[in-house]
Design an enzyme around this catalytic site. Structure first.
Site, PDB file in Angstrom:
ATOM      1  N   ASP A   1      -4.279  -7.819 -15.986  1.00 14.09           N
ATOM      2  CA  ASP A   1      -3.379  -6.998 -17.525  1.00 14.09           C
ATOM      3  C   ASP A   1      -4.607  -5.745 -17.640  1.00 14.09           C
ATOM      4  O   ASP A   1      -5.357  -5.871 -17.942  1.00 14.09           O
ATOM      5  CB  ASP A   1      -3.956  -7.856 -18.565  1.00 14.09           C
ATOM      6  N   HIS A   2      -3.657  -4.610 -16.999  1.00 14.93           N
ATOM      7  CA  HIS A   2      -4.555  -3.378 -17.352  1.00 14.93           C
ATOM      8  C   HIS A   2      -4.697  -2.613 -18.272  1.00 14.93           C
ATOM      9  O   HIS A   2      -6.042  -1.964 -18.991  1.00 14.93           O
ATOM     10  CB  HIS A   2      -3.854  -2.612 -15.930  1.00 14.93           C
TER      11      HIS A   2
ATOM     12  N   HIS B   1       0.448  -7.322 -22.296  1.00 16.78           N
ATOM     13  CA  HIS B   1      -0.712  -6.539 -23.347  1.00 16.78           C
ATOM     14  C   HIS B   1      -0.795  -6.839 -24.780  1.00 16.78           C
ATOM     15  O   HIS B   1      -1.348  -6.547 -25.251  1.00 16.78           O
ATOM     16  CB  HIS B   1       0.485  -4.979 -22.867  1.00 16.78           C
TER      17      HIS B   1
ATOM     18  N   ALA C   1       0.972  -1.059  -0.027  1.00 14.39           N
ATOM     19  CA  ALA C   1       0.240   0.430   0.024  1.00 14.39           C
ATOM     20  C   ALA C   1       0.932   1.124   0.091  1.00 14.39           C
ATOM     21  O   ALA C   1       0.609   2.873  -0.335  1.00 14.39           O
ATOM     22  CB  ALA C   1      -0.547   0.215   1.231  1.00 14.39           C
TER      23      ALA C   1
ATOM     24  N   LYS D   1      -9.083  -0.727 -20.479  1.00 13.62           N
ATOM     25  CA  LYS D   1      -8.557   0.056 -20.897  1.00 13.62           C
ATOM     26  C   LYS D   1     -10.267   0.270 -21.774  1.00 13.62           C
ATOM     27  O   LYS D   1     -10.368  -1.157 -22.847  1.00 13.62           O
ATOM     28  CB  LYS D   1      -7.497   0.400 -22.131  1.00 13.62           C
TER      29      LYS D   1
ATOM     30  N   LEU E   1       2.357   1.781  -7.198  1.00 12.14           N
ATOM     31  CA  LEU E   1       0.871   1.344  -8.219  1.00 12.14           C
ATOM     32  C   LEU E   1      -0.699   2.335  -7.715  1.00 12.14           C
ATOM     33  O   LEU E   1      -1.002   2.650  -8.050  1.00 12.14           O
ATOM     34  CB  LEU E   1       0.652  -0.345  -8.051  1.00 12.14           C
ATOM     35  N   ALA E   2      -0.320   1.620  -5.775  1.00 13.91           N
ATOM     36  CA  ALA E   2      -1.713   1.711  -5.126  1.00 13.91           C
ATOM     37  C   ALA E   2      -1.728   3.596  -5.675  1.00 13.91           C
ATOM     38  O   ALA E   2      -3.223   3.904  -4.945  1.00 13.91           O
ATOM     39  CB  ALA E   2      -0.657   1.366  -3.531  1.00 13.91           C
TER      40      ALA E   2
ATOM     41  N   LYS F   1       1.196  -8.088 -11.989  1.00 13.63           N
ATOM     42  CA  LYS F   1       1.819  -8.528 -13.314  1.00 13.63           C
ATOM     43  C   LYS F   1       3.275  -8.008 -12.447  1.00 13.63           C
ATOM     44  O   LYS F   1       3.717  -7.382 -11.238  1.00 13.63           O
ATOM     45  CB  LYS F   1       2.240  -8.494 -15.045  1.00 13.63           C
TER      46      LYS F   1
END
Ligand code: BG6
Length: 489
Positions: free
Chosen positions: A177-178, A240, A13, A182, A17-18, A148
């Site tokens: 997998d962001h 991706h 946290a 999208k 990324l958080a 990942k």
């Protein structure tokens, strides 16, 4: 749907990324009333933070001009920090009782998301401790979200998967997998399967090649340790890029269910032509950026970005030709390219259609203008169709024209951020836009062959200047097939 009630537990946290993605996404879900007002977030990391320090950090991560201080304070009051050591039994026991307390306070019905946003060596051990210390035994559901990298190659991914599967069922595992969150990546399916105009032509009789570019302007930044061990192929292609290829190439699913869509994607990944070491040079090109200037700023080459990077053999760019050996795609190259420190931040797909049998019209530059369907993933979101039409007043002369649709202009609002959608999907139990183990495994098998071939030879690095579109060899990859990269700027 009822608004999901849940406690979100974030491992890692205090990380990047958080801060950059998760807190703002949770805030948007809260603001847009996509989640129950009764929710809680538990942040875990080693640092000895207090709830207040944590809440301050969350507050700073949300940059929303429209929100009042009161609003943000009442949002951050749902955040709790717990100093955590992943190797200590006591840490898990304390976490379990904290979760029990929060579930009482917020009446979240025992629903728990465990979000692993930290070093991958902890993924397996944490998953198993969650099970053995009874954190999965709440009254509601438990789901594990994994960031990942999912392994370093097929072998390690397999080991990681086996370890996690000892504690969680496949249905409880959400591999992020962001790109799948999208808006325009999700739109690939709709554009294909809701339009006869495209879908009838979507095969090797009418499409000559497909190009997928995801270029970045940023360099390695402060991620040298992770990135130099990974490289562009592991960082972007294994996940991706191959996911976008699978969505472009898959057969229409019989229904829009998670399992049906996944099984069509898996079929594509199974049909990827496996490359032999001797053939890699004909199919794939690697690059590493040197110094250069962009917008008047002098930029370092990759090897100068950190002391540890001197002499590095890691690729910061990769371009490749992917062949899908099945009935629909036999003979149609899918070209992909991605890299750091390129000229522009852009993700775009260009579908190039075959020429008509005979062209009756002169075009101005006596050049051919094949029909293109361009899917703009980011930063613009939309599609552009390149057609030919009569040049006004000019006799029998055709000229290229473009029909364009832009998502953002129509909706007038920002489309939701990928992480926001994926978190929401996870709360709803919808795993469609997460990667199933089979997809991960086939992608690694494909990428391993390339990386193995490369690891045994020293590359001629650096080979592209910062601010360019990659090494010249990436252009030759298409030229030898009679094609060229369509400009994406
Ligand atoms: C991540 C990679 O998965 O994707 C990063 O680890 C990369 O290196 C990023 O910068 C690109 O994502 P986006 O959404 O900015 O295109």
């Amino acid at each position: 749907h009822d608004k999901p009630k849940v406690v979100i537990v974030i491992f890692g946290a205090t990380g990047d990324l958080a801060k950059r993605k998760l807190f703002p996404s949770i805030y948007r879900l809260y603001q847009n009333e996509k989640i129950s007002k009764e929710f809680a977030v538990v942040g875990l990391a080693r640092r000895p933070w207090t709830n207040d320090v944590f809440r301050e950090n969350v507050k700073h991560s949300i940059d929303d001009a429209h929100a009042t201080d009161d609003d943000i304070d009442s949002f951050t009051s749902h955040f709790y920090y717990h100093s955590f050591d992943a190797t200590s039994d006591a840490s898990f026991q304390e976490l379990n009782s904290l979760l029990g307390d929060l579930e009482n306070t917020y009446q979240t019905e025992g629903n728990r998301i465990f979000y692993l946003a930290m070093a991958p060596e902890y993924f397996g051990p944490i998953a198993n401790s969650l099970k053995s210390f009874g954190l999965k035994n709440s009254a509601g559901w438990s789901r594990l979200v994994i960031e990942k990298p999912f392994g370093h190659d097929l072998k390690s991914a397999n080991e990681l998967n086996n370890e996690i599967r000892e504690a969680f069922d496949e249905e409880q595992i959400y591999r992020i997998d962001h790109y799948l969150g999208k808006e325009m990546v999700q739109n690939i399916e709709v554009i294909r399967f809701a339009n006869g105009l495209f879908e009838h032509l979507w095969n090797n009789r009418f499409i000559s090649n497909i190009q997928v570019t995801s270029s970045e302007v940023l360099g390695v930044e402060d991620r040298a340790r992770y990135y130099d061990h990974s490289g562009a192929t592991r960082d972007m292609v294994q996940n991706h890029m191959l996911q976008m290829v699978a969505l472009l190439a898959m057969e229409p699913p019989i229904k829009l269910t998670t399992d049906e869509i996944r099984s069509e994607k898996v079929k594509v990944l199974r049909a990827l032509r496996q490359l032999n070491t001797e053939d890699i040079g004909d199919y794939f090109v690697r690059g590493q950026y040197s110094d250069g200037t962009m917008d008047g700023k002098q930029l370092n080459g990759y090897q100068q970005e950190a002391d540890t990077l001197a002499g590095s053999n890691t690729e910061t760019f990769v371009a490749g030709k992917i062949m899908i050996d099945n009935y629909r795609w036999a003979g149609v190259p899918f070209y992909i390219r991605t890299g750091k420190r390129m000229a522009v931040k852009s993700t775009k797909i260009v579908v190039e259609f075959k020429d008509i049998p005979m062209n009756l019209y002169y075009t101005e530059e006596s050049k051919k203008h094949p029909n293109l369907l361009v899917i703009n993933i980011q930063p613009e979101e939309g599609i552009t169709l390149h057609l030919n039409a009569k040049k006004a007043g000019a006799g029998s002369v055709a000229q290229p024209i473009q029909l364009a649709y832009t998502n953002k202009e129509v909706d007038g609002i920002n489309t939701p951020e990928a992480y926001e959608k994926l978190l929401h999907d996870c709360m709803l139990g919808d795993a469609t836009n997460f990667t199933h183990w089979d997809e991960v495994a086939y992608s690694w098998a494909f990428v391993d062959a390339i990386l193995n071939a490369w690891s045994s030879t020293k590359a001629y690095f650096p080979n592209y200047p910062s601010g360019s579109m990659g090494p010249e060899a990436a252009d030759r990859l298409l030229e030898k097939d009679g094609f060229h990269w369509w400009p994406i700027i």
